[in-house]
Design a protein around this motif. Sequence first.
Motif, PDB file in Angstrom:
ATOM      1  N   UNK A  71      34.660  84.542  36.921  1.00 47.60           N
ATOM      2  CA  UNK A  71      35.951  84.752  36.256  1.00 47.60           C
ATOM      3  C   UNK A  71      35.746  85.293  34.843  1.00 47.60           C
ATOM      4  N   UNK A  72      36.728  86.090  34.410  1.00 52.01           N
ATOM      5  CA  UNK A  72      36.720  86.593  33.029  1.00 52.01           C
ATOM      6  C   UNK A  72      38.073  86.261  32.394  1.00 52.01           C
ATOM      7  N   UNK A  73      38.139  86.254  31.090  1.00 46.60           N
ATOM      8  CA  UNK A  73      39.410  86.009  30.402  1.00 46.60           C
ATOM      9  C   UNK A  73      40.270  87.263  30.487  1.00 46.60           C
ATOM     10  N   UNK A  74      41.580  87.078  30.678  1.00 43.76           N
ATOM     11  CA  UNK A  74      42.409  88.276  30.862  1.00 43.76           C
ATOM     12  C   UNK A  74      42.730  88.991  29.555  1.00 43.76           C
ATOM     13  N   UNK A  75      42.414  88.384  28.424  1.00 40.13           N
ATOM     14  CA  UNK A  75      42.611  89.114  27.157  1.00 40.13           C
ATOM     15  C   UNK A  75      41.277  89.666  26.642  1.00 40.13           C
ATOM     16  N   UNK A  76      40.287  89.733  27.525  1.00 40.40           N
ATOM     17  CA  UNK A  76      38.964  90.221  27.101  1.00 40.40           C
ATOM     18  C   UNK A  76      38.848  91.733  27.318  1.00 40.40           C
ATOM     19  N   UNK A 109      36.486  93.068  28.912  1.00 38.79           N
ATOM     20  CA  UNK A 109      36.065  93.247  30.317  1.00 38.79           C
ATOM     21  C   UNK A 109      37.283  93.404  31.219  1.00 38.79           C
ATOM     22  N   UNK A 110      38.299  92.569  30.971  1.00 36.47           N
ATOM     23  CA  UNK A 110      39.498  92.693  31.807  1.00 36.47           C
ATOM     24  C   UNK A 110      40.193  94.034  31.545  1.00 36.47           C
ATOM     25  N   UNK A 111      40.299  94.405  30.271  1.00 33.49           N
ATOM     26  CA  UNK A 111      40.978  95.676  29.948  1.00 33.49           C
ATOM     27  C   UNK A 111      40.287  96.837  30.669  1.00 33.49           C
ATOM     28  N   UNK A 112      38.962  96.788  30.722  1.00 33.67           N
ATOM     29  CA  UNK A 112      38.214  97.867  31.387  1.00 33.67           C
ATOM     30  C   UNK A 112      38.526  97.872  32.894  1.00 33.67           C
ATOM     31  N   UNK A 113      38.578  96.676  33.486  1.00 28.98           N
ATOM     32  CA  UNK A 113      38.900  96.562  34.923  1.00 28.98           C
ATOM     33  C   UNK A 113      40.310  97.089  35.189  1.00 28.98           C
ATOM     34  N   UNK A 114      41.254  96.655  34.363  1.00 31.04           N
ATOM     35  CA  UNK A 114      42.660  97.033  34.525  1.00 31.04           C
ATOM     36  C   UNK A 114      42.832  98.557  34.425  1.00 31.04           C
ATOM     37  N   UNK A 115      42.152  99.124  33.427  1.00 30.50           N
ATOM     38  CA  UNK A 115      42.257 100.578  33.203  1.00 30.50           C
ATOM     39  C   UNK A 115      41.687 101.332  34.407  1.00 30.50           C
ATOM     40  N   UNK A 131      46.061  97.975  28.335  1.00 28.87           N
ATOM     41  CA  UNK A 131      45.456  97.776  29.662  1.00 28.87           C
ATOM     42  C   UNK A 131      45.498  96.302  30.044  1.00 28.87           C
ATOM     43  N   UNK A 132      46.690  95.762  29.956  1.00 29.46           N
ATOM     44  CA  UNK A 132      46.840  94.343  30.225  1.00 29.46           C
ATOM     45  C   UNK A 132      48.178  94.054  30.900  1.00 29.46           C
TER      46      UNK A 132
END
Length: 356
Positions: free
Chosen positions: A25-30, A32-38, A230-231
Amino acid sequence: MAKKLFIPGPVEVHKDILAAMSVPMIGHRSSDYAALHKRVTEKLKRLLYTKGRVFLSTSSAFGVMEGAVKNLVQKRCANFCNGAFSAKWHDVAQRCGLEADAYKAEWGNPITPEMVDDALKTGKYDAITLVHNETSTGTMSPLEEIAEVMLKYPDVSFIVDTVSSMSGVKVEVDALRLDVCVASVQKAFGLPPGLAVFTVSDRALEKAKSTPNRGYYFDFLEFAANDEKHNTPSTPCISLIHALDVQLDRIFKEGAEARFARHARMAEKTRKWILSHGFELFAKEGYRSQTLTSGSNNKNSDLEGLKKKLAERGFAFDNGYGKVKNKTFRIAHMADIMPEDLDELFQTIEDIWAGK
Ligand SMILES: Cc1ncc(COP(=O)(O)O)c(C=O)c1O
Protein backbone atom coordinates in the motif's frame (compact mmCIF):
# COMPACT_ATOMS: atom_id res chain seq x y z
CA MET A 1 -16.59 -23.47 -5.14
CA ALA A 2 -15.15 -20.72 -7.33
CA LYS A 3 -16.94 -20.61 -10.66
CA LYS A 4 -15.83 -19.37 -14.04
CA LEU A 5 -17.99 -16.30 -14.62
CA PHE A 6 -20.06 -15.93 -17.77
CA ILE A 7 -22.45 -13.51 -16.08
CA PRO A 8 -22.39 -9.89 -17.28
CA GLY A 9 -20.49 -8.56 -14.31
CA PRO A 10 -18.57 -9.04 -12.24
CA VAL A 11 -16.66 -10.95 -14.88
CA GLU A 12 -13.78 -13.38 -14.72
CA VAL A 13 -10.58 -11.67 -13.52
CA HIS A 14 -7.23 -12.67 -15.06
CA LYS A 15 -4.58 -13.96 -12.66
CA ASP A 16 -2.18 -11.15 -13.60
CA ILE A 17 -4.80 -8.65 -12.50
CA LEU A 18 -5.37 -10.39 -9.20
CA ALA A 19 -1.59 -10.36 -8.68
CA ALA A 20 -1.40 -6.65 -9.55
CA MET A 21 -3.65 -5.90 -6.60
CA SER A 22 -1.31 -7.54 -4.14
CA VAL A 23 1.35 -4.82 -4.08
CA PRO A 24 2.30 -2.86 -0.95
CA MET A 25 0.00 0.00 0.00
CA ILE A 26 0.99 3.61 -0.60
CA GLY A 27 -0.42 6.86 0.79
CA HIS A 28 -2.86 8.52 -1.58
CA ARG A 29 -1.35 11.97 -1.06
CA SER A 30 2.13 10.70 -1.97
CA SER A 31 4.07 11.35 -5.16
CA ASP A 32 3.94 7.60 -5.85
CA TYR A 33 0.16 7.74 -5.96
CA ALA A 34 0.17 10.87 -8.14
CA ALA A 35 2.44 9.07 -10.61
CA LEU A 36 0.12 6.03 -10.66
CA HIS A 37 -2.98 8.21 -11.07
CA LYS A 38 -1.41 10.20 -13.91
CA ARG A 39 -0.29 7.05 -15.70
CA VAL A 40 -3.72 5.44 -15.46
CA THR A 41 -5.72 8.50 -16.52
CA GLU A 42 -3.40 9.11 -19.47
CA LYS A 43 -3.89 5.54 -20.66
CA LEU A 44 -7.66 5.91 -20.22
CA LYS A 45 -7.61 9.06 -22.34
CA ARG A 46 -5.95 7.07 -25.08
CA LEU A 47 -8.49 4.26 -24.80
CA LEU A 48 -11.43 6.69 -24.83
CA TYR A 49 -10.10 8.92 -27.61
CA THR A 50 -10.28 12.04 -25.45
CA LYS A 51 -8.01 14.93 -24.63
CA GLY A 52 -10.35 15.95 -21.82
CA ARG A 53 -10.49 14.93 -18.20
CA VAL A 54 -10.83 11.35 -16.96
CA PHE A 55 -11.69 10.86 -13.31
CA LEU A 56 -11.44 7.80 -11.05
CA SER A 57 -14.25 7.26 -8.57
CA THR A 58 -14.09 4.84 -5.70
CA SER A 59 -17.64 3.64 -6.16
CA SER A 60 -19.54 1.52 -8.59
CA ALA A 61 -21.01 3.21 -11.67
CA PHE A 62 -24.28 4.19 -10.05
CA GLY A 63 -22.48 6.64 -7.78
CA VAL A 64 -21.24 8.57 -10.80
CA MET A 65 -24.59 8.13 -12.60
CA GLU A 66 -26.28 9.78 -9.64
CA GLY A 67 -23.52 12.39 -9.50
CA ALA A 68 -23.92 13.18 -13.20
CA VAL A 69 -27.59 14.13 -12.87
CA LYS A 70 -26.93 16.04 -9.65
CA ASN A 71 -24.16 18.04 -11.32
CA LEU A 72 -25.79 18.62 -14.69
CA VAL A 73 -29.58 18.79 -14.41
CA GLN A 74 -30.63 22.34 -13.71
CA LYS A 75 -33.96 22.38 -15.51
CA ARG A 76 -35.31 18.96 -16.48
CA CYS A 77 -33.82 15.66 -17.55
CA ALA A 78 -34.97 13.22 -20.25
CA ASN A 79 -34.11 9.66 -19.23
CA PHE A 80 -34.20 7.23 -22.13
CA CYS A 81 -35.25 3.83 -20.83
CA ASN A 82 -35.07 0.49 -22.65
CA GLY A 83 -34.14 -1.86 -19.83
CA ALA A 84 -33.55 -2.19 -16.11
CA PHE A 85 -30.48 0.04 -15.72
CA SER A 86 -31.77 2.92 -17.85
CA ALA A 87 -35.10 2.78 -16.00
CA LYS A 88 -33.27 2.79 -12.68
CA TRP A 89 -31.43 5.95 -13.75
CA HIS A 90 -34.80 7.70 -14.11
CA ASP A 91 -35.69 6.53 -10.61
CA VAL A 92 -32.33 7.83 -9.34
CA ALA A 93 -32.93 11.28 -10.89
CA GLN A 94 -36.30 11.48 -9.19
CA ARG A 95 -34.89 10.31 -5.86
CA CYS A 96 -32.40 13.18 -6.12
CA GLY A 97 -35.40 15.52 -6.28
CA LEU A 98 -34.78 16.45 -9.91
CA GLU A 99 -37.41 17.11 -12.57
CA ALA A 100 -37.21 14.17 -14.98
CA ASP A 101 -39.27 12.34 -17.60
CA ALA A 102 -38.84 8.76 -18.82
CA TYR A 103 -38.96 8.07 -22.57
CA LYS A 104 -39.46 4.35 -22.94
CA ALA A 105 -38.71 1.77 -25.61
CA GLU A 106 -39.71 -1.89 -25.32
CA TRP A 107 -37.04 -4.07 -23.71
CA GLY A 108 -34.87 -5.52 -26.47
CA ASN A 109 -35.32 -2.41 -28.63
CA PRO A 110 -32.78 0.39 -28.85
CA ILE A 111 -33.18 4.07 -28.08
CA THR A 112 -33.38 5.69 -31.50
CA PRO A 113 -32.12 9.09 -32.68
CA GLU A 114 -35.74 9.95 -33.54
CA MET A 115 -36.84 9.37 -29.93
CA VAL A 116 -34.10 11.69 -28.71
CA ASP A 117 -34.93 14.34 -31.29
CA ASP A 118 -38.65 14.22 -30.48
CA ALA A 119 -37.99 14.66 -26.78
CA LEU A 120 -35.46 17.47 -27.18
CA LYS A 121 -37.60 19.36 -29.72
CA THR A 122 -39.96 20.20 -26.87
CA GLY A 123 -37.26 22.47 -25.43
CA LYS A 124 -38.07 21.18 -21.94
CA TYR A 125 -34.72 19.56 -21.20
CA ASP A 126 -31.18 20.61 -20.35
CA ALA A 127 -29.81 17.05 -19.97
CA ILE A 128 -30.39 13.53 -21.22
CA THR A 129 -29.27 10.16 -19.90
CA LEU A 130 -28.60 7.29 -22.26
CA VAL A 131 -27.43 3.75 -21.55
CA HIS A 132 -25.29 2.75 -24.50
CA ASN A 133 -25.34 -0.99 -23.85
CA GLU A 134 -28.37 -2.14 -21.85
CA THR A 135 -26.90 -5.06 -19.96
CA SER A 136 -30.32 -6.27 -18.81
CA THR A 137 -31.34 -7.03 -22.40
CA GLY A 138 -28.09 -7.20 -24.41
CA THR A 139 -29.17 -4.24 -26.53
CA MET A 140 -26.78 -1.61 -27.85
CA SER A 141 -28.29 1.73 -28.87
CA PRO A 142 -26.81 3.60 -31.87
CA LEU A 143 -24.56 6.04 -30.03
CA GLU A 144 -23.06 7.65 -33.15
CA GLU A 145 -26.48 8.40 -34.65
CA ILE A 146 -27.79 9.77 -31.36
CA ALA A 147 -24.64 11.91 -31.05
CA GLU A 148 -25.47 13.37 -34.49
CA VAL A 149 -28.89 14.45 -33.21
CA MET A 150 -27.29 15.93 -30.10
CA LEU A 151 -25.34 18.34 -32.32
CA LYS A 152 -28.65 20.17 -32.82
CA TYR A 153 -28.90 20.69 -29.05
CA PRO A 154 -25.49 21.91 -27.90
CA ASP A 155 -26.85 23.24 -24.61
CA VAL A 156 -28.27 19.88 -23.55
CA SER A 157 -25.85 17.80 -21.44
CA PHE A 158 -25.23 14.40 -23.01
CA ILE A 159 -24.73 11.89 -20.19
CA VAL A 160 -23.89 8.37 -21.29
CA ASP A 161 -23.57 5.10 -19.41
CA THR A 162 -21.06 2.87 -21.17
CA VAL A 163 -20.89 0.60 -18.13
CA SER A 164 -20.82 -2.65 -20.08
CA SER A 165 -19.36 -1.38 -23.36
CA MET A 166 -16.36 0.78 -22.40
CA SER A 167 -13.11 -0.98 -23.41
CA GLY A 168 -15.06 -3.71 -25.24
CA VAL A 169 -16.49 -1.43 -27.93
CA LYS A 170 -14.94 1.68 -29.47
CA VAL A 171 -16.34 4.81 -27.84
CA GLU A 172 -14.77 8.04 -29.10
CA VAL A 173 -15.64 10.46 -26.33
CA ASP A 174 -14.45 13.70 -27.98
CA ALA A 175 -15.73 12.95 -31.49
CA LEU A 176 -19.15 12.08 -30.04
CA ARG A 177 -19.12 15.21 -27.84
CA LEU A 178 -20.09 13.23 -24.75
CA ASP A 179 -20.41 15.37 -21.64
CA VAL A 180 -20.14 12.44 -19.30
CA CYS A 181 -19.16 8.89 -20.18
CA VAL A 182 -19.06 6.45 -17.28
CA ALA A 183 -18.22 2.81 -16.69
CA SER A 184 -17.47 0.55 -13.78
CA VAL A 185 -14.49 -1.74 -14.04
CA GLN A 186 -16.15 -5.08 -13.24
CA LYS A 187 -17.48 -5.37 -16.81
CA ALA A 188 -15.43 -5.12 -20.01
CA PHE A 189 -12.32 -3.96 -18.15
CA GLY A 190 -12.23 -7.30 -16.35
CA LEU A 191 -11.35 -6.02 -12.87
CA PRO A 192 -12.91 -6.75 -9.49
CA PRO A 193 -15.69 -4.24 -8.62
CA GLY A 194 -15.25 -1.02 -6.63
CA LEU A 195 -13.96 1.52 -9.14
CA ALA A 196 -15.71 3.65 -11.76
CA VAL A 197 -14.01 5.68 -14.48
CA PHE A 198 -15.63 8.67 -16.13
CA THR A 199 -15.02 11.58 -18.43
CA VAL A 200 -16.42 15.08 -17.95
CA SER A 201 -16.31 17.67 -20.74
CA ASP A 202 -15.23 21.29 -20.23
CA ARG A 203 -18.80 22.35 -21.06
CA ALA A 204 -20.18 20.10 -18.34
CA LEU A 205 -17.67 21.31 -15.74
CA GLU A 206 -18.53 24.91 -16.51
CA LYS A 207 -22.23 24.14 -16.15
CA ALA A 208 -21.72 22.28 -12.87
CA LYS A 209 -20.35 25.49 -11.32
CA SER A 210 -23.83 26.98 -11.35
CA THR A 211 -25.70 23.82 -10.27
CA PRO A 212 -26.80 23.91 -6.62
CA ASN A 213 -26.86 20.86 -4.33
CA ARG A 214 -24.17 18.85 -6.08
CA GLY A 215 -23.30 17.17 -2.79
CA TYR A 216 -19.69 16.34 -1.98
CA TYR A 217 -18.68 12.78 -2.86
CA PHE A 218 -19.65 13.05 -6.52
CA ASP A 219 -19.14 16.78 -7.00
CA PHE A 220 -17.43 17.02 -10.39
CA LEU A 221 -15.70 20.24 -9.36
CA GLU A 222 -14.02 18.40 -6.48
CA PHE A 223 -12.81 15.75 -8.92
CA ALA A 224 -11.50 18.45 -11.28
CA ALA A 225 -9.66 20.33 -8.54
CA ASN A 226 -7.96 17.16 -7.31
CA ASP A 227 -7.21 16.02 -10.83
CA GLU A 228 -4.90 19.03 -11.18
CA LYS A 229 -2.68 17.25 -8.63
CA HIS A 230 -3.31 13.78 -10.13
CA ASN A 231 -5.42 12.89 -7.16
CA THR A 232 -8.95 12.18 -5.98
CA PRO A 233 -11.17 14.07 -3.52
CA SER A 234 -11.23 11.21 -1.02
CA THR A 235 -9.19 8.06 -0.41
CA PRO A 236 -9.27 5.96 -3.58
CA CYS A 237 -9.23 2.15 -3.97
CA ILE A 238 -5.49 2.14 -4.66
CA SER A 239 -5.24 -1.63 -5.18
CA LEU A 240 -7.82 -1.51 -7.96
CA ILE A 241 -6.07 1.42 -9.57
CA HIS A 242 -2.85 -0.63 -9.63
CA ALA A 243 -4.86 -3.39 -11.29
CA LEU A 244 -6.27 -0.95 -13.85
CA ASP A 245 -2.75 0.25 -14.63
CA VAL A 246 -1.72 -3.32 -15.48
CA GLN A 247 -4.96 -4.07 -17.31
CA LEU A 248 -4.60 -1.01 -19.55
CA ASP A 249 -1.12 -2.25 -20.52
CA ARG A 250 -2.62 -5.64 -21.32
CA ILE A 251 -5.34 -3.93 -23.40
CA PHE A 252 -2.80 -1.94 -25.44
CA LYS A 253 -0.61 -5.02 -25.81
CA GLU A 254 -3.52 -6.85 -27.42
CA GLY A 255 -4.36 -3.62 -29.28
CA ALA A 256 -7.54 -1.67 -28.50
CA GLU A 257 -8.90 -2.24 -32.01
CA ALA A 258 -8.02 -5.94 -31.84
CA ARG A 259 -9.81 -6.16 -28.51
CA PHE A 260 -12.97 -4.54 -29.90
CA ALA A 261 -12.79 -6.96 -32.85
CA ARG A 262 -12.40 -9.94 -30.49
CA HIS A 263 -15.54 -8.88 -28.64
CA ALA A 264 -17.44 -8.55 -31.93
CA ARG A 265 -16.28 -12.02 -33.02
CA MET A 266 -17.31 -13.58 -29.73
CA ALA A 267 -20.74 -11.90 -30.02
CA GLU A 268 -21.15 -13.40 -33.49
CA LYS A 269 -20.10 -16.82 -32.27
CA THR A 270 -22.51 -16.70 -29.33
CA ARG A 271 -25.43 -15.59 -31.49
CA LYS A 272 -24.79 -18.45 -33.90
CA TRP A 273 -24.61 -20.97 -31.08
CA ILE A 274 -27.86 -19.72 -29.52
CA LEU A 275 -29.70 -19.83 -32.87
CA SER A 276 -28.30 -23.28 -33.68
CA HIS A 277 -30.03 -24.62 -30.56
CA GLY A 278 -33.46 -23.30 -31.54
CA PHE A 279 -33.48 -20.23 -29.33
CA GLU A 280 -34.11 -16.72 -30.61
CA LEU A 281 -32.08 -13.62 -29.87
CA PHE A 282 -33.76 -11.18 -27.51
CA ALA A 283 -32.36 -7.90 -28.82
CA LYS A 284 -33.55 -6.50 -32.12
CA GLU A 285 -31.34 -7.24 -35.11
CA GLY A 286 -28.81 -4.50 -35.79
CA TYR A 287 -28.76 -3.48 -32.12
CA ARG A 288 -27.26 -6.54 -30.49
CA SER A 289 -24.58 -6.02 -27.89
CA GLN A 290 -20.98 -6.95 -28.59
CA THR A 291 -20.08 -7.64 -24.97
CA LEU A 292 -22.97 -9.91 -23.99
CA THR A 293 -25.68 -11.80 -25.81
CA SER A 294 -29.20 -12.29 -24.62
CA GLY A 295 -31.19 -15.28 -25.84
CA SER A 296 -34.98 -15.60 -25.64
CA ASN A 297 -36.24 -18.68 -23.86
CA ASN A 298 -38.80 -19.35 -26.59
CA LYS A 299 -38.44 -23.11 -25.97
CA ASN A 300 -39.45 -22.73 -22.34
CA SER A 301 -36.27 -24.47 -21.30
CA ASP A 302 -35.53 -25.04 -17.60
CA LEU A 303 -33.00 -22.24 -17.16
CA GLU A 304 -32.98 -22.46 -13.36
CA GLY A 305 -32.06 -26.13 -13.68
CA LEU A 306 -29.38 -25.38 -16.24
CA LYS A 307 -27.91 -22.68 -14.02
CA LYS A 308 -27.76 -25.14 -11.12
CA LYS A 309 -26.13 -27.89 -13.17
CA LEU A 310 -23.63 -25.47 -14.65
CA ALA A 311 -22.78 -24.27 -11.16
CA GLU A 312 -22.02 -27.88 -10.15
CA ARG A 313 -19.58 -28.02 -13.07
CA GLY A 314 -17.92 -24.74 -12.15
CA PHE A 315 -19.66 -22.19 -14.41
CA ALA A 316 -21.74 -19.14 -13.41
CA PHE A 317 -24.60 -18.69 -15.89
CA ASP A 318 -27.23 -15.95 -15.98
CA ASN A 319 -30.89 -16.82 -16.45
CA GLY A 320 -32.18 -13.33 -17.19
CA TYR A 321 -32.55 -10.06 -15.29
CA GLY A 322 -35.54 -8.34 -13.72
CA LYS A 323 -38.83 -8.78 -15.52
CA VAL A 324 -37.29 -11.04 -18.18
CA LYS A 325 -35.76 -13.51 -15.70
CA ASN A 326 -36.12 -17.07 -17.04
CA LYS A 327 -37.72 -15.65 -20.20
CA THR A 328 -34.20 -14.78 -21.36
CA PHE A 329 -30.64 -15.79 -20.57
CA ARG A 330 -27.46 -13.78 -20.94
CA ILE A 331 -23.98 -14.92 -21.90
CA ALA A 332 -21.22 -12.40 -21.27
CA HIS A 333 -18.25 -12.44 -23.63
CA MET A 334 -16.26 -9.48 -22.46
CA ALA A 335 -12.93 -8.52 -20.93
CA ASP A 336 -10.50 -11.45 -20.89
CA ILE A 337 -12.96 -14.13 -21.99
CA MET A 338 -11.61 -15.80 -25.13
CA PRO A 339 -13.44 -17.73 -27.87
CA GLU A 340 -12.03 -20.98 -26.37
CA ASP A 341 -13.73 -20.15 -23.07
CA LEU A 342 -17.04 -19.89 -24.89
CA ASP A 343 -16.38 -23.26 -26.57
CA GLU A 344 -15.87 -24.77 -23.13
CA LEU A 345 -19.12 -23.26 -21.83
CA PHE A 346 -21.12 -24.29 -24.91
CA GLN A 347 -19.78 -27.85 -24.78
CA THR A 348 -20.68 -28.12 -21.09
CA ILE A 349 -24.23 -26.89 -21.75
CA GLU A 350 -24.59 -29.37 -24.62
CA ASP A 351 -23.35 -32.17 -22.35
CA ILE A 352 -25.94 -31.21 -19.72
CA TRP A 353 -28.71 -31.15 -22.31
CA ALA A 354 -27.54 -34.55 -23.60
CA GLY A 355 -27.71 -35.94 -20.07
CA LYS A 356 -23.97 -36.59 -19.96
C1 LIG B 1 -25.72 -0.75 -18.13
C2 LIG B 1 -25.48 -0.70 -16.66
N1 LIG B 1 -25.60 0.47 -16.03
C3 LIG B 1 -25.40 0.57 -14.71
C4 LIG B 1 -25.07 -0.52 -13.96
C5 LIG B 1 -24.80 -0.36 -12.50
O1 LIG B 1 -23.42 -0.43 -12.34
P1 LIG B 1 -22.78 -0.58 -10.90
O2 LIG B 1 -23.30 -1.86 -10.35
O3 LIG B 1 -21.31 -0.58 -11.18
O4 LIG B 1 -23.22 0.60 -10.11
C6 LIG B 1 -24.95 -1.75 -14.56
C7 LIG B 1 -24.63 -2.96 -13.76
O5 LIG B 1 -24.76 -4.08 -14.19
C8 LIG B 1 -25.15 -1.83 -15.95
O6 LIG B 1 -25.02 -3.01 -16.58
